[in-house]
Design an enzyme around this catalytic site. Structure first.
Site: not given
Length: 388
Positions: A73, A151, A199, A237, A325
């Site tokens: 996210g 959140n 996410s 990648t 977070c």
């Protein structure tokens, strides 16, 4: 005997679903080819990535060409906002005062570089008035960024209305849907959303992989440069195993979404009713109904959340004081303070976020533990503090 673990912090992360793990495992050691390679082993990986893209697109109500795989996210949020600024040549964003750090901190860095950010306030219930968005848009506004669901409180924002306002004003619209995806129906083909962030680890997929939805026809500039992966939109990648896991998690979410909302919503409501009935001086932070069905943010007057969380952890009950977070910060929740809570009230608040695997028995056990813990903590306080 090991203690019983009751996990009520699913907004921070969820357990990877067993079906997801099973589908991922072969891509670590059997189908390990680079998805950009032309030989058969690489093409098997490439097809697995494309299959995952289709599954995620189905969950979001989008086309597979609009799905860009990212590391999560935060990268998706940063990419969307940077792309909007770069392609428009403008130097202003409109957002809210309660966004996730992935948007909030990015905007702070932009301001240090001379960009302007207009942060819109929310009400005491955590909601945003769409009319405030309309008033905030100026000729120099490159994009509006408003989260779909908060959140910390789970409060929902009027994304459809905001999207229509932005479309009418010719401004790009981004929404961080990390906490809404898989919990609510999302039909992007029917909405005026230009960028959307997802996410994987919020709905049973692995960490370290996410998606940025980019509406077809929207100007776009990559955030990462290098190889031509993701049709030149995101170099690097591909993390094939994680992408495969996200695809399977998205497929399961599509199948279980209505059942999830109903069952988890009832458990969340029972959790709140029981605690509110068992304790005085407790209130719900945020709108009582306009929330995702799994989230409960409660303010326990005269209780420090840190003390309560430690007490619950000793009993195997996992919850949090706010955004994972922001863990470790000595500051009160920015979201709750912006909603009008005092610093003391913000420090007295705890977020409980339920998940698919929670049971009614777990909720009964957890509510009894919360009520008992709050009572014990309050009994230790001086009388003057409790009654002030």
């Amino acid at each position: 005997m090991s203690r019983r673990l009751i996990y009520l912090d699913n907004n921070a992360t969820t357990a990877v679903l067993p079906e997801v793990v099973r589908e991922m495992v072969p891509f670590f050691s059997v189908y390990y080819g680079n998805a950009s390679s032309a030989y058969s082993l690489g093409q098997e990986s490439r097809e697995a990535v494309q299959s995952a893209r289709r599954r995620v697109a189905r969950l979001l109500g989008a086309s597979e060409e609009e799905i860009v795989f990212t590391s999560g996210g935060t990268e998706s949020d940063n990419t969307a906002l940077w792309s909007a600024l770069w392609t428009s040549g403008k130097r202003e964003l409109v957002t809210t005062a309660v966004e996730h750090p992935a948007v909030h901190r990015f905007c702070q860095e932009l301001e240090r570089d001379g960009y302007r950010v207009r942060r819109l306030p929310v009400g005491s219930d955590g909601r945003l008035d769409p009319a405030d968005v309309a008033r905030a848009i100026h000729p120099e506004t490159a994009a509006v960024s408003v989260m779909w669901a908060n959140n910390e409180t789970g409060v929902l924002f009027p994304i459809r209305e905001i999207g229509e306002i932005c479309r009418a004003r010719g401004v790009l619209f981004h929404t961080d849907a990390v906490q809404a995806t898989a919990k609510l129906p999302i039909a992007l083909a029917e909405m005026s959303v230009d960028f959307l962030s997802v996410s994987s680890h919020k709905f049973g997929g692995p960490k370290g992989v996410g998606v940025l939805y980019v509406r077809q026809g929207v100007p776009f500039r990559p955030y990462l440069w290098g190889g031509s992966q993701e049709r030149g939109r995101r170099a690097g990648t591909e993390n094939v195993a994680a992408i495969v896991g996200m695809g399977r998690a998205a497929e399961l979410a599509s199948e279980r979404q209505s059942e999830y909302a109903d069952r988890v919503g009832k458990l969340r409501d029972k959790f709140e009713r029981t605690i509110l009935a068992g304790l005085t001086e407790v209130r719900i932070n945020g709108h009582p109904t306009e929330r995702v069905p799994n989230t409960s943010n409660l303010c326990f007057q005269n209780v420090e959340s840190e003390a309560l969380l430690l007490e619950l952890d000793r009993q195997g009950i996992q919850a949090s004081g706010g955004s994972a977070c922001s863990t470790g910060s000595a500051k009160p929740s920015r979201v709750l303070v912006e909603m009008g809570l005092s610093v003391r009230e913000a420090f007295a608040s705890v977020r409980f976020s339920l998940g698919w695997n929670n049971t009614e028995d777990e909720i009964d056990h957890a509510t009894a533990a919360v009520v008992a813990a709050v009572r014990r903590i309050r009994e230790k306080l001086p009388v003057a503090l409790v009654t002030e």
